[in-house]
Every structure is written in structure tokens, then in C-alpha cells.
Design an enzyme around this catalytic site. Structure first.
Site, PDB file in Angstrom:
ATOM      1  N   GLY A   1       0.497 -73.093 -47.259  1.00 21.97           N
ATOM      2  CA  GLY A   1       0.451 -72.990 -48.711  1.00 21.97           C
ATOM      3  C   GLY A   1      -0.783 -73.625 -49.315  1.00 21.97           C
TER       4      GLY A   1
ATOM      5  CB  THR B   1       1.019 -69.583 -43.502  1.00 18.51           C
ATOM      6  OG1 THR B   1       1.296 -69.417 -44.881  1.00 18.51           O
ATOM      7  CG2 THR B   1      -0.165 -68.723 -43.109  1.00 18.51           C
TER       8      THR B   1
END
Length: 617
Positions: free
Chosen positions: A496, A413
Site C-alpha cells: 500500500g 500486494t
């Protein structure tokens, strides 16, 4: 002449001496095989051979990697220097924090493609200086209309949603999120804010150190899709460290969005290319799935922690786990006879309490989290202090307790924050989920589809069961802190299942331990896996508290560079300074509104676990 003769004689003697073995002068020694850190085939990352002792700072926390970045006119903190520069470029050109955030997001999708991109999902929290309030945008993708439990179990013959491939990909939310942010709060359009990303895709960009390692780890899975191999593996391998990588296909996609807006992606030729790739790969994404997709403006969740209010996005994101974890620490630590601030992060008991609070919060997360349109979690109860009090008896002060509910924790991310001279602040997270997402690349347009569909379950008794046009459990979250209804800080932590537990640790670091915006990310943090009940600790923290935690029953793992990557921007107001002049909605970007800095100071920090930094002026 005598002096010149003596010099010539000495020179001749030295030449003779060096040419004669064993005559006393040392022979020149060879230097490093990787001078200036230049990689070789045998040593792709020369940094691994550096055995030097770390330096210390002359002031403050000795091991802090750098000072906070301070600015008043505009500031950004991202995981890649090129994205920080893109945001600064927009701010320098008169754009606001929202314009800069979209520019940074698009740039990160170009220069950090394993982590994010236009085929992924996006969430944002925006502090509007004009309205003096927070707004939250949820732009996570939904399932194709054809996705049902029967489709996966009987048509595909699988017992869980795949972790990669076309049947792990939901409808992308990123481009819709960009559009929603710009239309509601932006002062620029796609043509301006996507220009840095499009230019990097066309001209090429250098491969940074952390990104290089992530790229190399995905090589084998990228080879499974010919379009991915063609796009991401020049010469059949990951780009070399410090090399220049170009993605003309992605540039083409960005130029189309600049020209035709959101519809180019959801209704135009990019949409048709997504559907064609899906059909060719055995998927069921339809044009209508893309055309009907919309982002959602939602109400943020919050809880109070020691005088500050911490805000998160609602489900299907996992932000409420961070709030519940903070509630448990707030209520249960004193009931159990502990003070986190007094214990401090060198005490094993401190880490035991944090880890146990995390397990409790994540058990509720994996029990209830789902798309609230289909099955809303009982958030009023879960986020109350009264509910937190009922969990205190589940914490054994002297012994680790296995989590009641487990769940998967993967993720790749980007998180970043931006702020401008008018007081607008943006906290934004953007993701492909795991590295390079589904590993399915759209030919001719140079981006991967995220594999967020693997966040669904096929258990029909669970609220997160797959259903048509439903949004799966999603890990990405963005956070914001306020006090007395005024902005304090935009911050987040990518990675995550790391994210909620890291958010809580940053809040404790800064509020309970008085760490500054940079120091909170330079200290060690834990990362507990709810899936296998193993806690990873940074090497030095493992050595300090690991033995005692193991005696208490914790299963531990020594780790380097784990626990994701953080960025944060804090606003320090100064009541002696004049308030900013808000710009008009139209007209030239000149005058006092574009010259007066914010009435205070922005303080930013960035994680050394990633390639990026904060920058402003």
C-alpha cells in the site's frame, strides 16, 4: 557370566529406583505442547512462543538473515517459495525472464490469493537485453462505464466509493498484462507459463506462516459473500497452518486461459461469469467494460540520485512520490547542514529527515495523482531538483511538521523480480489491493475481484474523481535502477502506502550506506501513515530512536513485521566474460544461446517479513 549378571543387577536396580518416588532420580519432563512447531487449536502459530536469542552471522552484517543468492543462468526473488520455484522451472525449461515473471505472477495469484490474482492489477518494468533499454507496462483496471459521482451519491446513497463489495471492483488488468508481456517479450505462451499455477490449484499447496495470518484476519469479511466463503473458507474457517488448500475453480479458469488466451477472460465465459456475479451482487460491470479493456505501454519516470538513475512507473501509480522524496533528500539534506551517509541509521536526526521528506512528497502525491489520460499531474515540475529546493524551508530540522495533505494507505500486494542468462530483467508488482480485494469471488472460477475502485474520490474538484473508464489512484509500483544507461537493479517493496517511502529507504540504504541487496531488507525501516500522521518503527528501532523522535514531535507506533515486503535482483557485470548469445525467435531451445550464462553475476535478496526467498542457478 559374572559381567552379564552384574549388568542385570544394575538394570533391575535402576528400574526399582525409577519406580520409587523420592529416591533421587528426576522424573522425565514433558516436552513442548507444539513439538516441531506443529500448531494446535490453542496455539495456531507456535512461533509466537519462541523466546530464543537471535543468531548472528560469521561474516558481514551480523543480523543479516541470509546471504545474497548468487546465480548466472537464471534467478527469481518472490514472496512465496512456490512462486520462486515456478519461475525457476520456466527458466530451466529455456524460458526468459519475462516468461518466468508471468509464471510467478500466476502462481502467486494461486498460492497467495489474499494479495494478488487474475482479478487484480499489474505493473512491470522490463529491461530488454536485445534493445538495451527499459520498457514499462501499466495494466491497472478502469472503472465500469456506469460509474459516475451521481451513481455513487444518488443511486447507491454513499459519500465515498466503498472499500469492499462489488461496487469497489474495477475491471481487472492482470490477465491483459500477462498477455501484453508475453506477446512483446516472451518466448513462451500461456500453455507453458500458467502450468505451474494451474497444477498448484488442482493438486493443492501448503499454507505458509505469514499467509496463514493474513488469511485468518480476513475470515469475517469473506463470510459476507457466499461464493467467497465457499471458495476460501473450508469448513467455515481459514485453512490451517501447514495444511493443503485446493482451488479447482481457479484451475478451471487458468486452463481456459491456457486454451483460449486473453479472450477467455475478457470476452469469453469468464467475462460472462464476472458480469453475472456483478449483476447478482448489485454492481454495474458490463461485458463491454471487459471487452474494451487494454493494457498500456508507457514511458517510465526517473530521477538521478548520487550518480544512479532511479526509475518508476507514471501515474496513476504513486511511484513519482519515491522520486520526489529522493530529490528532497538529495537537495535539502545538505542545505540543512546534514549528510545522510555521515548521520547513519542509528541517529534520530537521520530518521527525522527521511520522515519529513516523505510527508512533503506524499502531500504532492495526494494533491495531484490521477489517471493522466483525464488530468495529468505536473510531473516536469514535481520531479525537478529546482522544485525540491523550494521545499527545503518546509523542513524544520528540530521539529516534526504535520503533513499538508493526507490520504489513505491500505494495501495487500506482491512484488517480485526475475532475470535470465541473456540479461533480461523484470520488475513486477501485482495486487488485489486490500486482503482478498473486494471479497467478491467469481463462482466457478475461484478468484476475487480487486477493490481498487476505492482509490477514487467523489470530490468533483479533485483530479482523481471517479469517471467512466478512468483508472483510479493506484498504490502498486515497481522500480529499476540504471547507471550510464546500463541495468543495475530491479527492486520493489509491497504494501500500500508503504511502497514509495520504502523504495526511497532502500535506495539510501544501498547507495549511501553501502548495504547489499539482502541487507537492505534485513534492517529496520519506518512506515509513516499520511492518513493519521503516525510513524511505525520496528521494535528495536523504536527503542533506539523513538524517545528522541517523540521529543521532536513525532507520533510513533512500535511495530513488528511492518513496512511491507521487499525483493531485489542486482546485476554485477564482468567485462572479462563473453556476452550472452541471444536466442532466435523461433526454433528449438538448444545450442549455445541456452548454455552460456550471463556475462556477470546476479545478486538477489528477499524480505523475511514475507514467506518467500530468492532462488537461481
Amino acid at each position: 557370566m559374572r559381567r552379564k549378571g552384574r549388568l542385570l543387577a544394575v538394570a533391575a536396580f535402576l528400574v526399582l529406583l525409577n519406580a520409587s518416588p523420592g529416591m533421587g532420580l528426576a522424573q522425565p519432563q514433558p516436552g513442548s505442547d507444539t513439538p516441531f512447531g506443529k500448531p494446535t487449536a490453542d496455539v495456531p502459530n507456535p512461533g509466537v512462543n519462541n523466546e530464543a536469542v537471535p543468531a548472528t552471522r560469521p561474516a558481514g552484517y551480523l543480523d543479516q538473515t541470509r546471504s545474497e543468492v548468487l546465480a548466472r543462468n537464471g534467478i527469481a526473488a518472490t514472496s512465496n517459495p512456490l512462486a520462486t520455484a515456478a519461475a525457476e522451472r520456466i527458466l530451466l525449461d529455456g524460458g526468459n525472464a519475462i516468461d518466468a515473471a508471468v509464471a510467478a505472477s500466476a502462481t502467486l495469484g494461486t498460492v497467495e490469493p489474499m494479495s494478488t490474482g487474475m482479478g487484480g492489477d499489474l505493473f512491470a518494468i522490463v529491461w530488454s537485453a536485445k534493445d538495451k533499454k527499459l520498457y514499462s507496462l501499466a495494466s491497472s483496471g478502469w472503472a465500469p462505464k456506469a460509474w459516475t459521482v451521481d451513481y455513487f451519491k444518488n443511486t447507491l446513497g454513499v459519500d465515498e466509493v466503498p472499500s469492499r463489495g462489488i461496487n469497489s471492483a474495477v475491471i481487472p488488468g492482470t490477465v491483459s498484462g500477462w498477455d501484453a508481456l508475453l506477446k512483446r517479450f516472451g518466448s513462451m505462451g500461456f500453455r507453458e507459463v500458467l502450468e505451474p499455477a494451474a497444477s498448484y490449484a488442482e493438486d493443492g499447496f501448503p499454507i505458509h506462516e505469514v499467509m496463514h495470518g493474513q488469511w485468518r484476519s480476513a475470515v469475517n469479511s469473506l463470510r459476507e459473500d457466499p461464493d467467497s466463503a465457499k471458495t476460501w473458507l473450508p469448513g467455515g474457517q481459514a485453512p490451517e497452518l501447514y495444511s493443503v488448500f485446493r482451488n479447482p475453480d481457479m484451475a478451471r479458469a487458468l486452463r481456459l486461459i491456457q486454451k483460449n488466451g486473453r479472450d477467455a477472460f475478457y470476452k469469453g465465459e469468464i467475462a460472462r461469469a464476472v458480469v453475472a456475479k456483478s449483476e447478482a451482487a448489485g454492481g454495474v460491470i458490463a461485458l463491454d467494460d471487459l471487452a474494451r479493456y487494454q493494457s498500456e505501454w508507457v514511458t517510465p519516470l526517473s530521477t538521478e540520485y548520487h550518480g544512479y538513475r532511479v526509475h518508476q512507473l507514471p501515474p496513476p501509480g504513486q511511484g513519482f512520490a519515491a522520486l520526489e522524496m529522493l530529490n528532497v533528500l538529495d537537495v535539502c539534506a545538505p542545505r540543512l547542514g546534514f549528510d545522510l551517509a555521515a548521520l547513519g541509521p542509528r541517529d534520530p536526526q537521520y530518521w527525522h529527515l527521511l520522515i519529513e521528506a516523505k510527508k512533503l512528497a506524499y502531500s504532492d502525491l495526494h494533491r495531484y495523482n490521477a489517471d493522466p489520460t483525464f488530468d495529468p499531474p505536473p510531473l516536469d515540475r514535481l520531479l525537478s531538483k529546482e522544485y525540491a529546493a523550494t521545499l527545503c524551508d518546509r523542513i524544520d530540522p528540530g521539529r516534526a511538521t504535520p503533513p499538508e495533505i493526507d490520504g489513505t494507505d491500505m494495501g495487500s500486494t506482491v512484488y517480485f523480480a526475475t532475470a535470465d542468462r541473456w540479461g533480461n530483467m523484470v520488475s513486477l508488482v501485482n495486487s488485489n489491493y486490500s486482503g482478498f480485494g473486494s471479497r467478491v469471488t467469481i463462482p466457478g472460477y475461484g478468484f476475487v475481484l480487486a477493490n481498487r475502485g476505492s482509490g477514487f474520490t467523489l470530490d468533483e474538484t479533485h483530479p482523481n474523481v471517479v469517471e467512466p473508464r478512468k483508472r483510479p489512484f493506484i498504490t502498486i509500483i515497481a522500480s529499476f535502477i540504471t547507471k550510464d544507461d546500463k541495468p543495475v537493479m530491479a527492486f520493489g517493496n509491497m504494501g500500500g502506502g508503504t511502497q514509495p517511502q520504502a523504495h526511497a529507504q532502500h535506495v539510501v540504504n544501498m547507495i549511501d550506506h553501502g548495504m547489499n541487496v539482502q541487507a537492505t531488507t534485513d534492517v529496520a525501516r519506518f512506515d509513516h501513515s499520511q492518513e493519521n500522521d503516525v510513524t511505525s518503527l520496528d521494535t528495536y528501532l523504536y527503542d533506539l530512536v523513538g524517545p528522541k523522535l517523540q521529543e521532536m514531535g513525532h507520533r510513533l507506533n512500535r511495530a513488528n513485521g511492518h513496512a511491507g515486503g521487499y525483493q531485489g535482483i542486482l546485476f554485477e557485470p564482468d567485462p572479462r566474460l563473453p556476452t550472452p548469445i541471444l536466442p532466435k525467435d523461433t526454433g528449438p531451445r538448444t545450442g549455445d544461446a541456452y548454455e552460456r550464462p550471463v556475462n556477470g553475476v546476479y545478486r538477489a535478496g528477499s524480505d523475511r517479513r514475507k514467506d518467500g526467498h530468492a532462488g537461481g542457478w
